[in-house]
Design a protein around this motif. Structure first.
Motif, PDB file in Angstrom:
ATOM      1  N   GLY A   1      47.166  12.561  45.758  1.00 45.27           N
ATOM      2  CA  GLY A   1      47.571  12.591  47.161  1.00 45.27           C
ATOM      3  C   GLY A   1      46.381  12.628  48.091  1.00 45.27           C
ATOM      4  N   TYR A   2      45.399  13.450  47.734  1.00 45.46           N
ATOM      5  CA  TYR A   2      44.180  13.519  48.543  1.00 45.46           C
ATOM      6  C   TYR A   2      43.478  12.172  48.549  1.00 45.46           C
ATOM      7  CZ  TYR A   2      39.374  14.626  49.842  1.00 45.46           C
ATOM      8  OH  TYR A   2      38.123  14.611  50.434  1.00 45.46           O
TER       9      TYR A   2
ATOM     10  N   GLN B   1      44.693   9.171  48.187  1.00 45.11           N
ATOM     11  CA  GLN B   1      45.395   8.190  49.014  1.00 45.11           C
ATOM     12  C   GLN B   1      45.165   8.455  50.495  1.00 45.11           C
ATOM     13  OE1 GLN B   1      49.404   8.674  47.549  1.00 45.11           O
ATOM     14  NE2 GLN B   1      49.136   7.148  45.921  1.00 45.11           N
ATOM     15  N   THR B   2      45.207   9.719  50.867  1.00 43.97           N
ATOM     16  CA  THR B   2      44.943  10.089  52.263  1.00 43.97           C
ATOM     17  C   THR B   2      43.519   9.721  52.648  1.00 43.97           C
ATOM     18  OG1 THR B   2      46.519  11.924  52.133  1.00 43.97           O
ATOM     19  CG2 THR B   2      44.905  11.990  53.923  1.00 43.97           C
ATOM     20  N   PHE B   3      42.592   9.987  51.731  1.00 47.83           N
ATOM     21  CA  PHE B   3      41.188   9.683  51.981  1.00 47.83           C
ATOM     22  C   PHE B   3      40.983   8.186  52.169  1.00 47.83           C
ATOM     23  CE2 PHE B   3      36.918   8.550  50.736  1.00 47.83           C
ATOM     24  CZ  PHE B   3      36.145   9.494  51.400  1.00 47.83           C
TER      25      PHE B   3
ATOM     26  N   ALA C   1      43.093   5.943  53.172  1.00 48.82           N
ATOM     27  CA  ALA C   1      43.678   5.494  54.446  1.00 48.82           C
ATOM     28  C   ALA C   1      42.759   5.841  55.607  1.00 48.82           C
ATOM     29  CB  ALA C   1      45.049   6.136  54.639  1.00 48.82           C
ATOM     30  N   ARG C   2      42.175   7.008  55.563  1.00 48.29           N
ATOM     31  CA  ARG C   2      41.255   7.429  56.628  1.00 48.29           C
ATOM     32  C   ARG C   2      39.981   6.594  56.590  1.00 48.29           C
ATOM     33  NH1 ARG C   2      40.119  13.692  56.855  1.00 48.29           N
ATOM     34  NH2 ARG C   2      39.680  13.228  54.661  1.00 48.29           N
TER      35      ARG C   2
ATOM     36  N   GLN D   1      37.782  11.208  62.789  1.00 46.83           N
ATOM     37  CA  GLN D   1      38.801  11.064  61.745  1.00 46.83           C
ATOM     38  C   GLN D   1      38.944  12.332  60.904  1.00 46.83           C
ATOM     39  OE1 GLN D   1      41.054   8.753  61.082  1.00 46.83           O
ATOM     40  NE2 GLN D   1      40.415   7.439  62.790  1.00 46.83           N
TER      41      GLN D   1
ATOM     42  N   ASP E   1      34.383  15.816  52.321  1.00 46.02           N
ATOM     43  CA  ASP E   1      34.857  14.430  52.311  1.00 46.02           C
ATOM     44  C   ASP E   1      33.694  13.453  52.140  1.00 46.02           C
ATOM     45  OD1 ASP E   1      37.538  15.124  52.670  1.00 46.02           O
ATOM     46  OD2 ASP E   1      37.344  15.132  54.852  1.00 46.02           O
TER      47      ASP E   1
END
Length: 279
Positions: free
Chosen positions: A11-12, A14-16, A18-19, A158, A164
């Motif tokens: 999940g992380y 995928q979020t990463f 996208a960002r 962002q 990150d």
């Protein structure tokens, strides 16, 4: 499983991604950018996204006493390899890139970069991209109140954190340029009174020597004893390297004493280790 392989939260990830894509799209909206390029981990990751976006890049590297020789060398190698126009500007000013609140009076490092870059022919009108995390932006604003005009903080906007940046750096396999995660040399000083050019040079030389000995991730923290004269180097390495360091005690002591440290000690604190490989 290899000890250096870290399973990451899907999940992380995928979020990463996208960002990261939003940042690339933002960068692609510019024709040209000047990147403040220190050669450290965050800067290398920033450059990689700039290259992915297709924007024309120029790099400005401010070679100050707080930037290690390893980082300067990495910045030059990166730009030469990718054919990026680079200006390396030397300055004797001590510019605090991290931990801005430690000193009473400091030069604004971002406005200083902007001022020097503006002196370069045909560079003055171009926006300057800062590879800064949201943590660094908050720290900067606490100290200097406002962001300089004509600067871009895409990563901070962002919500990119220091963690990150480390994740993105290793995900993109950028560590062949060097680990690059040791940060500003000013962070090696617990007592800001002891921070000066000579002591910065001692720390820089000590870390270079340890790197040459195969301990690239080692950090050397500067201390003085109660007499304010005797100097002590506190060496910090990831836990997995401690056995090697114990075996190398004699060589490490000899090397660091040659940089004017009187005493050398090993920090036994357990620290978070950077991701070596991402799966």
């Amino acid at each position: 499983m290899d000890a250096n392989v870290v399973m990451l939260n899907r999940g992380y990830d995928q979020t990463f991604q996208a960002r990261e894509q939003r940042i690339i799209e933002t960068l692609a909206s510019y024709d040209e950018l000047v990147v403040s390029f220190s050669g450290r981990l965050a800067a290398c990751y920033c450059m990689d996204l700039c290259r992915a976006s297709g924007v024309r890049i120029r790099a400005v590297t401010l070679d100050s006493p707080t930037l290690s020789r390893q980082a300067v060398s990495r910045a030059k190698r990166y730009c030469q390899h990718h054919g990026i126009e680079q200006k390396v500007i030397q300055t004797d000013e001590i510019l605090i890139c991290n931990y801005l609140g430690r000193l009473g009076k400091v030069i604004d490092p971002i406005r200083y970069v902007c001022e020097l870059a503006s002196l370069e022919s045909n560079w003055g009108h171009q926006p300057i991209l800062l590879p800064a995390s949201i943590d660094e932006q908050r720290c900067y604003l606490q100290r200097f109140d406002s962001l300089p005009a004509n600067t871009l903080w895409c990563f901070a906007e962002q919500g990119m954190t220091d963690q990150d940046f480390r994740y993105g750096f290793h995900k993109r396999r950028l560590d062949h340029w060097g680990k690059g995660g040791n940060g500003c040399l000013s962070s090696r000083f617990i007592d800001p009174v002891t921070l000066d050019r000579h002591h910065l040079r001692m720390v820089d030389m000590a870390e270079q020597m340890l790197s040459d000995m195969g301990l690239e991730e080692a950090q050397v923290f500067f201390h003085t004893l109660a007499d304010r004269v005797t100097t002590l180097a506190r060496v910090r390495v990831p836990q997995r390297l401690r056995a090697r360091v114990f075996d190398m005690q004699g060589s490490i002591l000899k090397a660091l004493k040659s940089t004017d440290f009187d005493l050398v000690t090993l920090d036994m604190t357990v620290i978070d280790e950077p991701l070596e490989r991402v799966v």
